[in-house]
Write an enzyme that holds these catalytic residues in place. Structure first.
Site, PDB file in Angstrom:
ATOM      1  N   ARG A 140     -19.434 -11.210  28.055  1.00 24.22           N
ATOM      2  CA  ARG A 140     -18.070 -11.249  28.627  1.00 24.22           C
ATOM      3  C   ARG A 140     -17.969 -10.609  29.999  1.00 24.22           C
ATOM      4  NH1 ARG A 140     -17.126 -15.333  25.453  1.00 24.22           N
ATOM      5  NH2 ARG A 140     -16.129 -14.853  23.455  1.00 24.22           N
ATOM      6  N   SER A 196     -15.284 -18.917  13.241  1.00 23.73           N
ATOM      7  CA  SER A 196     -15.110 -18.684  14.664  1.00 23.73           C
ATOM      8  C   SER A 196     -16.473 -18.249  15.183  1.00 23.73           C
ATOM      9  CB  SER A 196     -14.068 -17.585  14.864  1.00 23.73           C
ATOM     10  OG  SER A 196     -14.032 -17.206  16.203  1.00 23.73           O
ATOM     11  N   ASP A 218     -13.036  -8.805  22.679  1.00 25.75           N
ATOM     12  CA  ASP A 218     -13.275  -9.597  23.887  1.00 25.75           C
ATOM     13  C   ASP A 218     -12.250  -9.341  24.988  1.00 25.75           C
ATOM     14  OD1 ASP A 218     -14.740 -12.643  22.449  1.00 25.75           O
ATOM     15  OD2 ASP A 218     -15.622 -10.757  23.152  1.00 25.75           O
ATOM     16  N   ASP A 265      -8.020 -23.582  22.700  1.00 26.38           N
ATOM     17  CA  ASP A 265      -7.207 -22.494  23.243  1.00 26.38           C
ATOM     18  C   ASP A 265      -7.176 -22.478  24.760  1.00 26.38           C
ATOM     19  OD1 ASP A 265      -7.996 -19.942  20.727  1.00 26.38           O
ATOM     20  OD2 ASP A 265      -6.702 -21.713  20.676  1.00 26.38           O
TER      21      ASP A 265
END
Lengths: 89, 281
Positions: free
Chosen positions: B103, B184, B132, B23
């Site tokens: 994050r 994931s 996220d 991605d």
């Protein structure tokens, strides 16, 4: 956060077993736990006679409310729901 | 790939949170094609145990003008993990916040680099369905609300891994031949999360092969191990009397705990954006 951690000094002992982290021991120079206070013998720090007064004051709000109920001061304030309308097993 | 947004001509330089995965690698040429800007990639080492060798090269081949690879492990532990531990913060009684606090750290570094580089925007590769994107963007807003935020997942037409692969090939993005994982995952020194795959049925027990850090309790040793941890003002300093820095300390405990099958959590949790999801940690 730092202030809350000022006394967080000491040791922790963990037993690691089959998916479990089990706390088996803890000690600290700042601990408020004192074996000599916790035993049933010593009266210097903890005087058992003090407990009676403590319980009376701690329970005072409960007691006042109960007294009001006895005197009927709270009659009609709260209606009991009619539970007979609900199905029972 | 037609874009749905109005390309902002003001955006000349973007700092992208780059993981080296499909991605974020596709996002590099996508940003250049749709915004006509320079792309600076920032990769954070948070203990994900992934090969960082070759990431810089991959980002440059994909079209980045500059790549920062930052070792943020110690800061992650001392400034994010430890204070969270001290507060005893746990989400919904079970989730230990492993991705939640990673994050903002990445985002903070992005903002710092954007300021150093004179960039006008920051970008991330988060989907529009999860937490996220919120974690990154709230941090951007808190630290520098003047930076524009670009979230390609919320703009582009890429809907599947196949779409992404096609785009990658079209735009000379190196694609590795590794198998797609059905799960994931997000990994750092504090946790490894899994979503997707068979986990999408919350009645299914996760399969043993999915776990990567812990042994199953069934296969853990029959003899327990004892460990003594020394704390000073809330900070763990020694294991079994041996003084250790934060990274070694956590790595040691991860190995010890993992060997005994400690640390698995299975949660159906509530995302901030409204959906429930099934995550296994």
């Amino acid at each position: 956060m730092r202030v809350t951690q000022q006394n967080m000094t000491g040791q922790v002992r963990l037993k690691l077993y089959k998916g479990n982290a089990i706390l088996v021991g803890r000690r600290s120079p700042f601990s408020l736990y004192r074996e000599d206070f916790a035993t049933f013998g010593e009266d210097d720090v903890y005087n058992q006679a003090d407990a009676e007064g403590f319980i009376k004051l701690f329970g005072l709000p409960l007691k006042v409310r109960a007294m009001l109920d006895l005197e009927g001061a709270r009659r009609g304030l709260h209606e009991e729901p009619d539970y007979s309308k609900f199905k029972r097993d | 790939m037609p874009a749905k947004h109005k390309a902002d001509p003001e955006v000349k330089k973007v700092v992208l949170a780059y993981s080296g995965g499909l991605d974020t690698s596709v996002i590099v040429p996508w940003l250049k094609n749709n915004y006509g800007c320079q792309v600076i990639c920032v990769t954070a080492n948070l203990g994900q145990e992934e090969e960082l060798e070759g990431l810089e090269e991959k980002a440059l081949i994909s079209g980045a003008s500059k790549v920062y690879i930052e070792d943020l492990r110690e800061e992650f532990i001392t400034d994010y993990i430890y204070p969270t531990l001290m507060a005893g913060a746990i989400y919904e009684r079970k989730y230990l916040l492993g991705t939640s606090f990673a994050r903002p750290l990445i985002a903070r570094r992005q903002v710092e680099i954007a300021e150093i580089e004179g960039a006008d925007a920051v970008a991330h590769g988060c989907t529009g369905k999860g937490n996220d994107q919120v974690r990154f963007e709230l941090t951007y807003q808190a630290l520098n609300p003047r930076l524009k935020v670009i979230a390609p997942w919320r703009e582009w037409d890429i809907r599947s891994r196949e779409d992404a692969l096609d785009y990658a090939v079209e735009h000379n993005v190196p694609v590795s031949a590794t198998e797609k994982s059905i799960y994931s995952r997000d990994r750092n020194i504090w946790h490894l999360s899994h979503e997707g795959g068979i986990l999408e049925d919350p009645w299914q027990e996760p399969e043993e092969a999915m776990y990567q850090i812990t042994t199953s309790p069934e296969n853990a040793p029959d003899t327990p191990d004892y460990v003594t941890i020394d704390f000073q003002q809330g900070v763990p300093k020694r294991i079994n009397g041996v003084a250790m820095g934060p990274i070694s300390l956590l790595e040691t405990l991860n190995e010890l705990g993992g060997r005994h099958g400690i640390g698995r959590v299975d949660i159906v949790e509530n995302r901030l954006v409204g959906m429930k999801s099934h995550g296994v940690y």
